[in-house]
Motif scaffolding. Structure first.
Motif, short mmCIF file in Angstrom:
data_model
loop_
_atom_site.label_atom_id
_atom_site.label_comp_id
_atom_site.label_asym_id
_atom_site.label_seq_id
_atom_site.Cartn_x
_atom_site.Cartn_y
_atom_site.Cartn_z
N GLY A 25 0.90 37.66 -9.90
CA GLY A 25 0.27 36.70 -9.00
C GLY A 25 -0.39 35.55 -9.72
N SER A 72 4.88 32.86 -6.21
CA SER A 72 4.76 34.30 -5.96
C SER A 72 4.09 34.58 -4.63
N GLU A 73 3.17 33.71 -4.23
CA GLU A 73 2.49 33.88 -2.94
C GLU A 73 3.42 33.57 -1.78
N GLU A 98 5.58 36.53 -1.31
CA GLU A 98 4.84 37.60 -0.62
C GLU A 98 4.79 37.36 0.89
N GLU A 99 4.85 36.10 1.31
CA GLU A 99 4.85 35.78 2.74
C GLU A 99 6.20 36.04 3.40
N GLY A 100 7.21 36.32 2.57
CA GLY A 100 8.54 36.61 3.11
C GLY A 100 9.29 35.40 3.63
N GLU A 130 11.71 34.07 -8.68
CA GLU A 130 10.98 33.85 -7.44
C GLU A 130 11.61 32.71 -6.64
#
Length: 250
Positions: A10, A124-125, A128-130, A154
């Motif tokens: 992250g 990366s964030e 993570e949110e898809g 990513e």
């Protein structure tokens, strides 16, 4: 307190790099400023990116309906790529690890009446949110992060099936050291000394390996500067600056 210098999933950014670009952000849009050569480089780079988007999503000789395209610009800086693509009608999101750069980009877009979504966050964030996008752009960013392979992977994961991934960076060659570091930073002063670390330059074959087997390399081209005219042009040589466009399998 979180140690942001560590190469963790992250926190794939360097505080030193962010501080450097914070200082540059306010100058990025000044066509008469000391970064006018970089602005000319962006113009030429943007021509390549637009051509690849239109080749991939266009219908014959007709350009695509940009309003139907979702685009994310990873490491959007002052918005030099995001804003022109949004002007064409695309739904553009620009993300950057530098809060100052994000605010500069927001102010410039608002001043010019261009709708762009800018977010202060890392790739990366977004993963993570898809979220996924029709076009993912990562231009001149990978040479500034600690974990380069992670960043490219990513970016690849953010591309929709059938979408387009555009990567731009500097090749790790003797020529790139002479031109991009000695020439651009120390001799011509196009960029501040220390902007680049030659060891972080990336070979085209490395990018292709990191992108993975779900993608097909569609196009690659080099970029070169005509020092007499101050103009950037495309070239078949990938020895210094280069751009790659990949299509993702459906």
């Amino acid at each position: 307190m979180l140690d942001k210098s560590k190469k963790t999933g992250g926190n794939n950014f360097s505080e030193q790099e962010i501080s450097r670009f914070d200082a540059l952000a306010e100058s990025w849009w000044d066509p008469q400023g000391k970064y006018k050569t970089a602005l000319e480089f962006n113009r030429a780079r943007l021509d390549v990116i637009k051509a690849q988007i239109e080749s991939h999503f266009g219908k014959g000789n007709l350009p695509p309906d940009y309003s139907a395209l979702s685009i994310i610009d990873i490491g959007s800086g002052g918005g030099l790529i995001s804003e022109p693509l949004a002007k064409l009608g695309a739904q553009v999101t620009g993300i950057d690890a530098s809060a100052v750069s994000v605010e500069v980009a927001k102010r410039h877009a608002q001043k010019n009446g261009v709708e762009v979504t800018y977010r202060h966050m890392l790739s990366s964030e977004v993963v993570e949110e898809g979220l996924q996008y029709d076009v993912v752009i990562n231009a001149e960013v990978v040479e500034h992060v600690p974990d380069q392979q992670q960043l490219i992977q990513e970016c690849a994961s953010l591309v929709k099936p059938g979408g387009l991934l555009v990567l731009a960076t500097l090749n790790r060659t003797l020529k790139s050291y002479v031109i991009a570091i000695v020439g651009a930073e120390y001799v011509m002063r196009y960029l501040p000394v220390g902007t680049h670390d030659w060891q972080k330059f990336v070979k085209p074959s490395e990018l292709e390996r990191w992108v993975g087997s779900d993608f097909t390399l569609k196009h690659q081209t080099g970029m070169k500067l005509n020092p007499f005219k101050g103009k950037w042009l495309t070239t078949s040589s990938l020895a210094v600056n280069f751009i790659q466009a990949y299509s993702k399998n459906k």
